[in-house]
Design an enzyme around this catalytic site. Structure first.
Site, PDB file in Angstrom:
ATOM      1  N   ASN A 143      31.104  -8.237 -12.959  1.00 60.20           N
ATOM      2  CA  ASN A 143      30.544  -7.161 -12.151  1.00 60.20           C
ATOM      3  C   ASN A 143      29.448  -6.386 -12.876  1.00 60.20           C
ATOM      4  OD1 ASN A 143      31.849  -7.371  -9.686  1.00 60.20           O
ATOM      5  ND2 ASN A 143      33.597  -6.141 -10.341  1.00 60.20           N
ATOM      6  N   CYS A 168      14.231  -4.717 -11.896  1.00 60.21           N
ATOM      7  CA  CYS A 168      14.896  -5.511 -12.932  1.00 60.21           C
ATOM      8  C   CYS A 168      13.962  -6.695 -13.198  1.00 60.21           C
ATOM      9  CB  CYS A 168      16.302  -5.934 -12.509  1.00 60.21           C
ATOM     10  SG  CYS A 168      16.412  -6.785 -10.915  1.00 60.21           S
TER      11      CYS A 168
END
Length: 240
Positions: A143, A168
């Site tokens: 996660n 990102c």
């Protein structure tokens, strides 16, 4: 320049989270770009990944190659809401486009050191960098770290940091999870949150990312002031 490292985690590792402050005044030799008015933008139906072709732009290839002032958005660029944008990692070809946004801040979700050429761009345009290092996990059941996302959300929710760009590497997974948590604050239903995430992640959508967004608890953040368009409607009792 001021570098702030965050506290040591319970596992003895240092979380990559730093704030880099730069001179808020552009260089005198470089006049500031015109302010970008978010109100005239509409959300695209799909992520922007390239400039139009010559045929799509209505000009011949010679005009497209030789023309000046072309603005090239970063990979997967899109508007999230008023004053909030998302994309993949910008490079030098995207700098002219980013100048039109009048950015005050950039949130980078990658752990690697920010490239020197990008840092120079931030300094010359008075843009503040917030870096939250999240590893690019490819394992199916790993996660996104919740505490890091919460810290990044605090930056997004502070309107003093707007206009802000979230990015990102590809603008898909880590950026998608942060934007998904923003959508939960905006009271989007999960099916809509997942639909937006999948639109950017496409064939590389991860079940672990969607599970993270589903389980993310926004109740502790609801007291934060929000200037998003949806929250304004809700304040006017136009949202259920």
């Amino acid at each position: 320049m001021k570098l702030e490292h965050q506290k040591e985690s319970a596992h003895g590792d240092y979380e990559m989270c730093r704030t880099i402050e730069v001179d808020p005044s552009p260089s005198p030799a470089t006049p500031p770009p015109p302010a970008f008015d978010c109100r005239h933008l509409t959300l695209p139906e799909k992520p922007i990944s390239a400039v139009p072709t010559a045929e799509e732009d209505g000009c011949d290839s010679g005009e497209l190659v030789e023309g000046e002032g072309l603005f090239i958005p970063p990979l997967n660029f899109s508007m999230v809401d008023n004053g909030i944008f998302r994309s993949g990692f910008p490079d030098s070809a995207n700098f002219s486009f980013l100048q039109t946004l009048g950015l005050r801040s950039i949130i980078c979700l990658c752990p690697e050191p920010y490239p020197d050429i990008n840092m120079e761009f931030l300094k010359s345009n008075g843009i503040r960098l917030f870096q939250f290092g999240i590893e690019s996990n490819k394992e199916p059941f790993v996660n996104i770290p919740e505490d890091t996302i919460r810290e990044a959300l605090q930056v997004v929710l502070d309107v003093k940091n707007h206009p802000v760009l979230i990015h990102c590497k590809r603008g898909k997974h880590r950026t998608g999870c942060l934007v998904g948590c923003i959508r939960k604050l905006q009271r989007w239903c999960l099916s809509s949150v997942f639909d937006e995430y999948q639109r950017f992640a496409a064939a590389k959508a991860r079940v672990s990312d969607q599970r993270f967004m589903e389980l993310f608890d926004v109740s502790s953040l609801k007291h934060q002031p929000m200037s998003f368009s949806c929250s304004k409607k809700c304040n006017n009792n136009q949202c259920s």
